[in-house]
Write an enzyme that holds these catalytic residues in place. Structure first.
Site, mmCIF file in Angstrom:
data_model
loop_
_atom_site.group_PDB
_atom_site.id
_atom_site.type_symbol
_atom_site.label_atom_id
_atom_site.label_comp_id
_atom_site.label_asym_id
_atom_site.label_seq_id
_atom_site.Cartn_x
_atom_site.Cartn_y
_atom_site.Cartn_z
ATOM 1 N N ASP A 146 -47.751 -59.778 34.237
ATOM 2 C CA ASP A 146 -47.077 -59.942 33.322
ATOM 3 C C ASP A 146 -48.541 -60.789 32.256
ATOM 4 O O ASP A 146 -49.411 -61.546 33.397
ATOM 5 C CB ASP A 146 -46.400 -61.200 33.733
ATOM 6 N N GLU A 190 -41.170 -65.640 35.570
ATOM 7 C CA GLU A 190 -41.259 -64.307 34.222
ATOM 8 C C GLU A 190 -41.032 -62.946 35.760
ATOM 9 O O GLU A 190 -40.318 -61.500 35.274
ATOM 10 C CB GLU A 190 -41.818 -64.247 33.396
ATOM 11 N N LYS A 243 -46.130 -73.593 24.003
ATOM 12 C CA LYS A 243 -45.973 -73.376 25.506
ATOM 13 C C LYS A 243 -47.140 -73.539 26.107
ATOM 14 O O LYS A 243 -47.179 -74.526 27.734
ATOM 15 C CB LYS A 243 -45.359 -72.036 25.745
ATOM 16 N N ASP A 287 -36.075 -65.554 27.709
ATOM 17 C CA ASP A 287 -37.698 -65.475 27.360
ATOM 18 C C ASP A 287 -38.240 -66.844 26.595
ATOM 19 O O ASP A 287 -38.682 -66.376 25.108
ATOM 20 C CB ASP A 287 -37.675 -64.628 27.400
#
Length: 525
Positions: A169, A147, A66, A5
């Site tokens: 999420d 995800e 990211k 992850d």
């Protein structure tokens, strides 16, 4: 193979061991590794050590790598004017290499393959950049897994129930929502929606804005010094975390450098104020979820469970507003910080054909697993015949010229968003001018007006034999694979002329360039 992850704020690794998929600790014994990189001379420091030195050396430190994935932005790291320039894939590669190194040490074996998760709403460029970061880290990325799907996979194997799940999420830098049907070992994504620029960092920024407004009123000046700015954001992050369990917290910033003076700051931030200054952010996530439902065959009343994923869902206002919006108390059966990594670990085991087979007492062990939010490693239930079906998060298509004189073009969608993948669609087109020798095929991704969509790539079909306008029979094929990666082919069906592109090189970077980045990557510790 391992599951990773790769998060905006923290990253985690999971791997199958025996009858479990477990979180693999890093070299400090921690289950989470901060996604922070610091460049110290010719070394790259990743994780807690990088985060801890950020206040003293903000110019050497990069947070939220990211957020830059899939862009051509060059990031300067180090003391000016001798700073080094890195592209996002290189910095992400440093984080992934650190995760790989720690996993190799903990598992006592070499690792060269991985499943890496990405936000469901990541576009093709962002997914390819993630794969390239893996290559730079010395990893072959066998699957790019969304995800929310990973989280639901972990949750579904723990519960074993047939349910319709809304996965909410909220990470450090991105928000995703996915509607997933779960039953008989099949995890089918019905629809997905999200925002790759909305996440917990925005809640931090609102605290800093609130603090700055107070300082302007009292001192008439701004926070401009880089060290002071980083101190303010670090204090904001701390305050946000403390407000998950308190009604108020105190922000203390001694010797803070403002424009013209040094002051000692002490301010009290209450939970009520925090909710007030961030309410619109939470409401935007709810709106995206409602839009998701509107595009699906389901309604709110159809949802059996709302699964919270991502560390930012620990905020009280998020949990309360989600519960109110969907009239369901959100599930916390799996640690929101670890659910995605655990699901990636399960997917890695499936692909590697090493999915653990439960022992006879696995069900009894499973029944004893705590349903607390602290979660734990994943005891697998019914691991055989698991099927994961997902959808493309954004539409893809090409441009079509509708008026030659005015050069008016329109967006022709070939694969609409929320189409199950793998997907393959064909469109038929023609020329707009007599004796036209070439046709430009532009590959677009997005769901907005033409100008708002992402131009992924373009190529020319030709040379075509001279013919009157409208006579050629031109076929354009779009194919999306299981990873959500795109290939486009075009051909003149009458003359066997063909051309195409696989969207696998981000901003023209070649395999040799990616290999050079891997070779020249600083030593990572």
């Amino acid at each position: 193979m391992i599951g990773i992850d790769f998060g905006t704020t923290n990253s985690a690794v999971a791997a199958p061991t025996g009858t479990d998929v477990t979180i693999v600790p890093n070299d400090r014994g921690d289950r989470l590794t901060p996604s922070v990189v610091a460049i110290d001379r010719k070394q790259a420091v990743v994780g807690s050590s990088a985060r801890n030195q950020s206040v003293q050396h903000p110019d050497r430190t990069v947070f939220s790598v990211k957020d830059y994935m899939g862009t051509d932005e060059e990031i300067l790291v180090g003391d000016r004017p001798n700073a080094s320039s890195f592209v996002p894939e290189e910095l992400a590669g440093m984080i992934l290499r650190k995760l790989r190194q720690d996993a190799e040490s903990a598992l006592d074996r070499a690792i060269d393959r991985a499943v890496v998760t990405v936000p469901a709403y990541f576009n093709d460029r962002q997914r390819q950049a993630t794969k390239h970061a893996g290559e730079i880290a010395g990893l072959s990325i066998d699957r790019v897994l969304n995800e929310p799907t990973a989280a639901c996979l972990a949750y579904g194997l723990r519960t074993g129930a047939d349910r319709l799940i809304l996965v909410y999420d909220l990470g450090g830098g991105t928000f995703d929502s996915s509607l997933i049907e779960m039953g008989d070992g099949v995890f089918e994504v019905v629809a997905t929606n999200g925002d790759t620029s909305l996440g917990g960092d925005d809640w931090d920024a609102r605290i800093v804005e609130w603090l700055e407004a107070d300082l302007r009123e009292e001192y008439g000046c701004e926070i401009t010094d880089p060290v002071s700015i980083e101190r303010a954001f670090e204090a904001a992050r701390t305050a946000k975390h403390e407000l998950t369990s308190r009604k108020k917290t105190t922000i203390r910033l001694p010797f803070l450098e403002l424009e013209s003076e040094t002051v000692d700051i002490e301010r009290t931030l209450t939970q009520t104020t925090f909710e007030s200054i961030t309410r619109d952010l939470t409401e935007e996530t709810i709106r995206l979820c409602e839009q998701l439902l509107a595009e699906s065959p389901y309604t709110k009343s159809s949802i059996d469970e709302v699964l919270l994923v991502g560390g930012s869902t620990r905020m009280k206002q998020v949990r309360s507003q989600v519960a109110t919006a969907f009239d369901i108390e959100p599930s916390t059966q799996i640690n929101p910080d670890e659910a995605v990594a655990l699901g990636a670990g399960v997917q890695a085991a499936i692909l590697d054909d090493t999915l653990p087979v439960p022992s006879e007492d696995t069900d009894r062990q499973l029944d004893a697993v705590s349903a607390s939010s602290t979660g734990g490693d994943l005891k697998l239930r019914n691991p055989d015949d698991i099927v994961v079906l997902t959808v493309t998060p954004q539409s893809v298509g090409t441009t079509v010229m509708t008026d030659l004189q005015t050069e008016t073009t329109e967006y022709s969608v070939l694969i609409p968003r929320n189409t199950p993948v793998p997907a393959h669609e064909t469109g038929l087109y023609t020329t707009v001018a007599d004796d036209q020798r070439y046709v430009r095929i532009e590959v677009l991704q997005g769901d907005g007006p033409l100008a708002d969509n992402e131009l992924l790539d373009a190529f020319d079909l030709g040379p075509l034999p001279p013919r009157p306008a409208g006579e050629p029979d031109l076929e354009v094929q779009f194919t999306i694979d299981q990873d959500g990666l795109l290939q486009v082919r075009a051909k003149d069906r009458d003359n066997e002329i063909e051309s195409g592109v696989t969207i696998e090189s981000v901003f023209g970077r070649t395999a040799d360039e990616i290999q050079a980045m891997a070779t020249n990557l600083p030593e990572v510790r």
